[in-house]
Design an enzyme around this catalytic site. Sequence first.
Site: not given
Length: 698
Positions: A249, A251, A255, A470-471
């Site tokens: 994936p 990150g 490299t 909602h939360e």
Amino acid sequence: MAKDPVKIPRPRKNRKPPVRGGGNGGPGGDGMGPNGGGDTNWKGLLIFAASMLLIVFAYYLSNQQGMTMEDKTTTELRTLLKEGKVVADSVNFERDPSTNLTYLIGKYNKPVAADGKSTVGGFRVPVDLEFDRYLKYDLAAAGFPNVNVKFMSNYWQPLLSFAPVLLFLVILYFFFRQQLRMAGKSAFTFGKSKARMLNRDRNKVTFKDVAGIDEAKEELQEIVDFLKDPRKFQRLGGRIPKGVLMIGPPGTGKTLLAKAIAGEADVPFFSISGSDFVEMFVGVGASRVRDMFEQGKKNAPCLIFIDEIDAVGRSRGTGMGGGHDEREQTLNALLVEMDGIETSEGVIIIAATNRKDVLDPALLRPGRFDREVRVNLPDVRGREQILQVHTRNIKLDPEVNLGLIARGTPGYSGAELANVVNEAALLAAKYNKESVGQKELEEARDKVRWGRERRSMAMTEGEKKSTAYHEAGHALLNVVLEHTDPLHKVSIIPRGPALGVTMYLPEKDKWSAWKRELIDLLCVIMGGRVAEEIFLGDVSNGAAGDIQQATYYARKMVCEWGMSDKLGMVQYSEDSTMSFLGRDLGSSRSYSEKTAQEIDKEVLDIVNAAYARAKELILAHRDKMEIITLALLEYETLDGQHIVDIIKHGKMLTPPPKSLTPPTNPNPSEPLPANPAPEKKDDGGGLLPGLQGAPAGA
């Protein structure tokens, strides 16, 4: 008869191979050096300045000679002489050699204008000195006794007429010269490789700077060891891999591994991107591939790193273009150079990509890429090691526990962990702290994954109340249900794109998902919409993200994971055999229309069952919902332990202070219990989507 092992010349110590002119960093390249594009072209600037001065001077002489002259007759001239308007020392005879005509030129004082200003004008009188013998006497009487005859010069007139063309050519030269330098030196070097050699003096990255991916590091360490001591591996008949493909994936450090190889290997290391092969001119990509391998052969043994190889290595025959495609010709050249009639001995290709699924099968076969190195997301121990690497130059508080941060960041890649450390350092510097503490690291962790708090966003009391319900629905079900991840934090402060978030973090890394966990997760996802319906009597668009997430998991359960009792353990996926039309246009279903209707019905039944279950549980804990909602409206942010206390005891045992701390200094979460290293299962190189600690609702 045993085959002799491939003999690769041993590298010499402190070997400095020649640098070709095509690189960005060589003496002949377009980046630096006396022959490159980095220095100022003083010679060209001097030529340009001289041309401009020459044109201006010719224009000035032209204006002095003819632009202000007025044609007069001899009678008008005698009138000016009698009136004394001719300016002294300005009268001359000039003879044009091309027409053999003689002109009397000079200056005279014009009549005073209405504004009282006097001006001087020029005059020109064609004369014939042989017939107009009295003109000299008139001039002598007016005070001009000695008037000589001069020959006119017409050399400036052709130059002046050619001046615009000359100026255009000079500007065109400088314009195209700059364009050719930006495109790659000159028009005759487009086919040269853009591979850049990494200088060991500049590259300070080694394997000590790579953490969290020990298996990948070990496999690449073998390549470096082989280049340093090939006899150790050749004595048993082994040969070095021709190519190594790093898959993982974004990150995860692909490299970075390549930079570490360049820092460790005592051989030339060339770096190039897959997009550097593709150019607007046909045939340039294939030419650059051949030139790159020519450089490699001259500097063998060497390493060539191709970053994002999917830009040039995509499967052939895809898309709407024809067979003679520039990208396909580049890929064909790469295939032949890696393993063709003339193989490149001693040239090792290391490539990186996160899209192995789009690569051509001929590129992936052994002989070209003999080894695939998977660079997956780090586990809890790997994350702690990565944090230790990135905090080497960070002044940490002695009380900081990096292990706690590592356990609280499941699913984070190495790049995200580096960003967490950097954000924490910026937060500490913003508030003039002497060191980075645990609070800054935790806030940076939440900011990287869920976004920054937006306390300045204006919300009405009605919006705050609906967001709180909602939360609260998400939080209640997350605690009540058995197979869910521990609740981390609930907040009605807008963070990122959401008006409120319910954060939960797994106790350990997840590499697989069980059916009972997914059913409970769908129930938690439905909690926000159910709470709006029960307590507000209406529903809003705030559950759009919940609906998308629930649909994703339900369809995966039915079509790919075999978790449907009605449709059984059969994979209902799309067929991409018509890839010549492209991945999106050419995909078709491998099942009938009737099966598609059954799939849609089963997905809807799973989501509806989760909705009904969530509604039943929230109605059973209605009083707890009211307490959680009121607490959210009062404190705006609650930790997971606060929600647990409300559900178990009906109140918060240790309520947070009413004076809210700044958004960069939230209360630290409860320490997560240590967990053993989970057994890894290969599921395609990463965690399951949505199981990396994403908010349960938004």
